[in-house]
Design an enzyme around this catalytic site. Structure first.
Site, PDB file in Angstrom:
ATOM      1  N   ARG A  36       0.405  -9.218  13.494  1.00 42.47           N
ATOM      2  CA  ARG A  36      -0.163  -8.169  12.640  1.00 42.47           C
ATOM      3  C   ARG A  36      -1.055  -8.781  11.562  1.00 42.47           C
ATOM      4  O   ARG A  36      -2.099  -8.224  11.221  1.00 42.47           O
ATOM      5  CB  ARG A  36       0.959  -7.338  12.001  1.00 42.47           C
ATOM      6  CG  ARG A  36       1.602  -6.388  13.010  1.00 42.47           C
ATOM      7  CD  ARG A  36       2.939  -5.870  12.539  1.00 42.47           C
ATOM      8  NE  ARG A  36       2.854  -5.079  11.336  1.00 42.47           N
ATOM      9  CZ  ARG A  36       3.866  -4.924  10.482  1.00 42.47           C
ATOM     10  NH1 ARG A  36       5.025  -5.527  10.697  1.00 42.47           N
ATOM     11  NH2 ARG A  36       3.722  -4.175   9.420  1.00 42.47           N
TER      12      ARG A  36
ATOM     13  N   LYS B  60       0.837  -1.208   0.000  1.00 41.74           N
ATOM     14  CA  LYS B  60       0.000   0.000   0.000  1.00 41.74           C
ATOM     15  C   LYS B  60       0.873   1.259   0.000  1.00 41.74           C
ATOM     16  O   LYS B  60       0.613   2.194  -0.743  1.00 41.74           O
ATOM     17  CB  LYS B  60      -0.918   0.048   1.237  1.00 41.74           C
ATOM     18  CG  LYS B  60      -1.885  -1.100   1.351  1.00 41.74           C
ATOM     19  CD  LYS B  60      -2.827  -0.928   2.537  1.00 41.74           C
ATOM     20  CE  LYS B  60      -2.156  -0.885   3.892  1.00 41.74           C
ATOM     21  NZ  LYS B  60      -1.496  -2.140   4.289  1.00 41.74           N
TER      22      LYS B  60
ATOM     23  N   ARG C 117      -8.730   0.911   9.901  1.00 43.41           N
ATOM     24  CA  ARG C 117      -8.318  -0.474  10.121  1.00 43.41           C
ATOM     25  C   ARG C 117      -9.370  -1.258  10.895  1.00 43.41           C
ATOM     26  O   ARG C 117      -9.178  -2.448  11.125  1.00 43.41           O
ATOM     27  CB  ARG C 117      -7.028  -0.477  10.923  1.00 43.41           C
ATOM     28  CG  ARG C 117      -5.774  -0.777  10.100  1.00 43.41           C
ATOM     29  CD  ARG C 117      -4.631  -0.794  11.075  1.00 43.41           C
ATOM     30  NE  ARG C 117      -3.442  -1.433  10.646  1.00 43.41           N
ATOM     31  CZ  ARG C 117      -2.413  -0.836  10.067  1.00 43.41           C
ATOM     32  NH1 ARG C 117      -2.490   0.422   9.715  1.00 43.41           N
ATOM     33  NH2 ARG C 117      -1.313  -1.509   9.826  1.00 43.41           N
TER      34      ARG C 117
ATOM     35  N   ARG D 190      12.095  -2.028  10.229  1.00 45.31           N
ATOM     36  CA  ARG D 190      11.104  -1.560  11.189  1.00 45.31           C
ATOM     37  C   ARG D 190      11.064  -2.463  12.406  1.00 45.31           C
ATOM     38  O   ARG D 190      11.183  -3.681  12.283  1.00 45.31           O
ATOM     39  CB  ARG D 190       9.717  -1.541  10.528  1.00 45.31           C
ATOM     40  CG  ARG D 190       9.432  -0.255   9.793  1.00 45.31           C
ATOM     41  CD  ARG D 190       8.178  -0.316   9.000  1.00 45.31           C
ATOM     42  NE  ARG D 190       7.016  -0.823   9.733  1.00 45.31           N
ATOM     43  CZ  ARG D 190       5.768  -0.729   9.302  1.00 45.31           C
ATOM     44  NH1 ARG D 190       5.525  -0.138   8.150  1.00 45.31           N
ATOM     45  NH2 ARG D 190       4.768  -1.213  10.003  1.00 45.31           N
TER      46      ARG D 190
ATOM     47  N   ARG E   3      11.780  -6.492   4.357  1.00 46.49           N
ATOM     48  CA  ARG E   3      11.600  -5.062   4.103  1.00 46.49           C
ATOM     49  C   ARG E   3      12.672  -4.213   4.802  1.00 46.49           C
ATOM     50  O   ARG E   3      12.964  -4.411   5.974  1.00 46.49           O
ATOM     51  CB  ARG E   3      10.214  -4.686   4.611  1.00 46.49           C
ATOM     52  CG  ARG E   3       9.788  -3.292   4.346  1.00 46.49           C
ATOM     53  CD  ARG E   3       8.303  -3.191   4.311  1.00 46.49           C
ATOM     54  NE  ARG E   3       7.690  -3.246   5.636  1.00 46.49           N
ATOM     55  CZ  ARG E   3       6.390  -3.012   5.837  1.00 46.49           C
ATOM     56  NH1 ARG E   3       5.600  -2.748   4.828  1.00 46.49           N
ATOM     57  NH2 ARG E   3       5.898  -3.080   7.051  1.00 46.49           N
TER      58      ARG E   3
HETATM   59  P1  AMP Z   1       1.494   0.374   9.370  1.00 43.32           P
HETATM   60  O1  AMP Z   1       2.714   1.155   9.062  1.00 43.32           O
HETATM   61  O2  AMP Z   1       0.279   0.912   8.659  1.00 43.32           O
HETATM   62  O3  AMP Z   1       1.675  -1.105   9.153  1.00 43.32           O
HETATM   63  O4  AMP Z   1       1.188   0.578  10.937  1.00 43.32           O
HETATM   64  C1  AMP Z   1       2.128   0.176  11.907  1.00 43.32           C
HETATM   65  C2  AMP Z   1       1.427   0.027  13.255  1.00 43.32           C
HETATM   66  O5  AMP Z   1       0.862   1.278  13.655  1.00 43.32           O
HETATM   67  C3  AMP Z   1       0.256  -0.953  13.280  1.00 43.32           C
HETATM   68  O6  AMP Z   1       0.664  -2.304  13.463  1.00 43.32           O
HETATM   69  C4  AMP Z   1      -0.541  -0.427  14.475  1.00 43.32           C
HETATM   70  O7  AMP Z   1       0.059  -0.782  15.702  1.00 43.32           O
HETATM   71  C5  AMP Z   1      -0.383   1.084  14.308  1.00 43.32           C
HETATM   72  N1  AMP Z   1      -1.455   1.639  13.444  1.00 43.32           N
HETATM   73  C6  AMP Z   1      -1.301   2.231  12.232  1.00 43.32           C
HETATM   74  N2  AMP Z   1      -2.464   2.617  11.726  1.00 43.32           N
HETATM   75  C7  AMP Z   1      -3.410   2.262  12.634  1.00 43.32           C
HETATM   76  C8  AMP Z   1      -4.830   2.363  12.668  1.00 43.32           C
HETATM   77  N3  AMP Z   1      -5.539   2.912  11.666  1.00 43.32           N
HETATM   78  N4  AMP Z   1      -5.480   1.872  13.780  1.00 43.32           N
HETATM   79  C9  AMP Z   1      -4.795   1.344  14.799  1.00 43.32           C
HETATM   80  N5  AMP Z   1      -3.453   1.188  14.813  1.00 43.32           N
HETATM   81  C10 AMP Z   1      -2.757   1.646  13.738  1.00 43.32           C
END
Ligand code: AMP
Length: 213
Positions: free
Chosen positions: A171, A13, A88, A160, A127
């Site tokens: 996740r 994404k 989410r 990360r 990654r």
């Molecule tokens: P991402 O980079 O989008 O994979 O997000 C990394 C982490 O941030 C996720 O595993 C969650 O812990 C937190 N996070 C990001 N976006 C959200 C969201 N919309 N709702 C809840 N937690 C989020």
């Protein structure tokens, strides 16, 4: 265009969002990036979020809804935006719809980037991101010429904190349980589109552009 990108962690994404920014001239709003910045800055929100993110759990709806509302109010979002990693959960999607309905600017598209579950683990463990310019690599599929060094700016590549095997498993479970139902949610609203997220990045991007028009 007011677009939501849907898809599991590792579906690409963020990569597609960065390419869409250039084509459409609208910002990417990544709640993951906003939260990682808060963690790096050591803010109270960042400290709270770090514990949750390291476990691969979701930060509360209340926190992320607040962050997104604030971001959407900024001037650069007037022309449109790409939401990446938000919503989410169904409550997040409902809160977003309510907020946008109040200002008469509903979402125009929700695009699901589909990648088989088996591929996601390899994508996520491989990654790497440049600390300086954020260029993304994958040690399995698109490795940099020199291990740990960015081809573009010679910056240091980092992994990360939540791209470790145990956290990734969680996740992906959290995605299946809490986020995958949003595909039906947006289908019901009549704005869902989908693209296969496997293969060459530029080919995927071309498909994305023809789907979005
Ligand atoms: P991402 O980079 O989008 O994979 O997000 C990394 C982490 O941030 C996720 O595993 C969650 O812990 C937190 N996070 C990001 N976006 C959200 C969201 N919309 N709702 C809840 N937690 C989020």
């Amino acid at each position: 265009m007011r677009l939501v990108l849907l898809g599991a962690p590792g579906a690409g994404k963020g990569t597609q969002a960065k390419m869409l920014i250039d084509k459409y001239g609208i910002p990417q709003i990544s709640t993951g990036d906003i939260l990682r910045k808060a963690v790096a800055d050591g803010t109270p929100l960042g400290k709270e979020a770090k514990v949750i993110m390291d476990k691969g759990e979701l930060v509360t709806d209340e926190i992320v809804i607040g962050l997104v509302k604030e971001r959407l109010g900024q001037d650069d979002c007037k022309k449109g935006y790409i939401l990446d990693g938000f919503p989410r959960t169904t409550p997040q999607a409902e809160a977003l719809d309510a907020e946008l309905a109040a200002i008469n600017t509903p979402l125009t598209d929700a695009l699901s980037v589909d990648v088989p579950m088996d591929d996601l683990m390899k994508r996520l463990t491989g990654r790497r991101t440049c600390k300086s310019c954020q260029q993304m690599y994958n040690v399995h599929f698109s490795a940099p010429a020199k291990d740990g060094v960015c081809d573009k700016c010679s910056g240091e590549l980092m992994q990360r904190g939540d791209d470790t095997e145990d956290t990734i498993k969680n996740r992906l479970d959290v995605y299946e349980k809490s986020t995958a139902p949003l595909i039906d949610y947006y289908n019901g609203k009549g704005i869902l589109k989908s693209v296969e997220g496997t293969g060459n990045i530029d080919d995927i991007f071309n498909k994305v552009c023809s789907i979005l028009g």
